[in-house]
Design an enzyme around this catalytic site. Structure first.
Site, short mmCIF file in Angstrom:
data_model
loop_
_atom_site.label_atom_id
_atom_site.label_comp_id
_atom_site.label_asym_id
_atom_site.label_seq_id
_atom_site.Cartn_x
_atom_site.Cartn_y
_atom_site.Cartn_z
CG ASP A 67 12.28 24.67 35.58
OD1 ASP A 67 12.97 23.59 36.11
OD2 ASP A 67 12.41 25.77 35.43
CB SER A 77 20.54 21.86 29.86
OG SER A 77 20.99 22.18 30.95
CB THR A 78 25.43 21.93 27.84
OG1 THR A 78 24.54 23.25 27.57
CG2 THR A 78 25.25 21.47 26.36
CD GLU A 129 2.63 33.04 18.75
OE1 GLU A 129 2.24 33.63 19.74
OE2 GLU A 129 2.90 33.75 17.86
CG ASN A 140 20.34 19.88 33.23
OD1 ASN A 140 19.41 19.52 32.45
ND2 ASN A 140 20.43 21.06 34.25
CG ASN A 199 11.00 17.08 37.04
OD1 ASN A 199 9.87 17.60 36.53
ND2 ASN A 199 12.00 16.58 36.37
N GLY A 200 12.25 19.17 40.75
CA GLY A 200 12.96 19.54 42.20
C GLY A 200 12.04 20.24 43.09
C1 FPP Z 1 13.88 20.41 35.20
O1 FPP Z 1 13.49 20.39 36.59
C2 FPP Z 1 14.11 19.20 34.91
C3 FPP Z 1 15.10 18.49 34.36
C4 FPP Z 1 16.51 19.06 34.53
C5 FPP Z 1 15.18 17.14 33.75
C6 FPP Z 1 14.07 16.66 32.94
C7 FPP Z 1 13.73 15.32 33.00
C8 FPP Z 1 12.49 14.54 33.34
C9 FPP Z 1 11.41 15.26 33.06
C10 FPP Z 1 12.62 13.16 33.47
C11 FPP Z 1 13.10 12.10 32.43
C12 FPP Z 1 13.00 12.42 30.93
C13 FPP Z 1 12.46 11.82 30.00
C14 FPP Z 1 12.63 12.33 28.77
C15 FPP Z 1 12.02 10.61 30.25
P1 FPP Z 1 14.40 20.73 37.95
O2 FPP Z 1 15.22 19.55 38.36
O3 FPP Z 1 15.25 21.87 37.37
O4 FPP Z 1 13.45 21.50 38.77
P2 FPP Z 1 13.69 22.39 40.25
O5 FPP Z 1 14.01 24.05 39.07
O6 FPP Z 1 12.30 22.73 40.46
O7 FPP Z 1 14.66 22.23 40.78
#
Ligand code: FPP
Length: 257
Positions: A27, A72-73, A214, A75, A29-30
């Protein structure tokens, strides 16, 4: 000292107490992208790099299964462009990493609603999964269009159908039977569940399977999550006393823990 012992010593990890299955909610990335005045997709791209390094360290320290919550479902409700970018990134990851995963003896698997994924992602996944199917060193398990509640509904439907056909009696439905009908039926339950970005929720991830896992929460945003922080969590895991609801009697003083 053998190369093997040396490797674990370098990290301060006890090879006899390794978690078999580590599951990660990647979690943040955004938020990582926002902090850097970049778009959300750039955050996911950077997140893919973190995936590469965590897969590498898991293979090195001989983790058997690494499950990553990649989509996730829930997403699917994100803006269309972000969903498309995530699907494109997944395909790119699978295509670009497959040789390296194969060379390392890593088997690619997935859990979730494969039928909901775009055809090109499914094709890439199917190709990579069959190419690596016989690899035994580690399993990289991607949770794609995955939701714990959906998985349980899916399992209950399969069990109900067996009961209806007379192949299973309702009295014979045990925890084991339910586990055997989940997407994860061939995998051990996760020993460690990690979530990055400071959120302390399970968000519909491995609800049944993480009953005795854990938990590890870190404020680090996923793109900044490093091998070092991962190793620290494994060491923390090794220091925890897992009792699985039982009491442990000390041989010295007869007290219970
Ligand atoms: C949550 O961060 C992340 C995701 C919904 C996607 C995860 C995907 C990757 C790490 C990249 C591709 C995956 C692979 C296996 C190559 P968010 O976008 O909800 O972050 P935020 O809560 O800060 O907005």
């Amino acid at each position: 000292m053998s190369e093997q012992t040396d490797k674990f010593k370098k990290y301060g990890i006890d090879p006899s107490r390794l978690p078999r299955h580590v599951a990660i909610i990647m979690d943040g990335n955004g938020r990582w992208a926002k902090k850097k005045f970049m778009n959300r997709v750039s955050g996911h791209e950077k997140g893919s790099e973190a995936v590469r390094s965590i897969v590498t360290i898991c293979r090195e320290i001989e983790i058997e299964v690494l499950t990553l919550y990649a989509f996730s479902t829930e997403n699917w409700a994100r803006p269309k462009a972000e969903v498309a970018a995530l699907m494109a990134l997944l395909k790119k990851f699978i295509v670009s990493e497959i040789d390296s995963l194969h060379k390392k003896g890593i088997r690619l698997e997935m859990i979730g609603q494969k039928e909901k994924l775009p055809q090109d992602v499914r094709d890439a996944l199917d190709g990579a999964m069959s190419h690596t199917a016989r690899n035994k060193q580690m399993c990289l398990n991607l949770a794609l269009s995955y939701g714990g509640r959906e998985e349980i509904v899916h399992a209950v439907r399969k069990i109900a159908s067996k009961v209806k056909k007379g192949k299973l009696s309702s009295g014979k439905i045990t925890e084991e039977v339910i586990s055997q009908h989940l997407y994860t039926r061939k995998l051990p339950d996760p020993d460690m569940v990690i979530r990055t970005s400071g959120e302390m929720r399970l968000s519909n991830f491995l609800l049944w399977q993480s009953g005795y896992a854990e938990f590890f929460f870190t404020k680090t945003l996923w793109p900044d999550f490093t091998e070092q922080e991962f190793v620290e969590m494994v060491k923390d895991y090794q220091s925890r006393d897992r009792r699985f609801g039982k009491v442990v009697c000390s041989s010295n003083d007869g007290s219970q823990q």
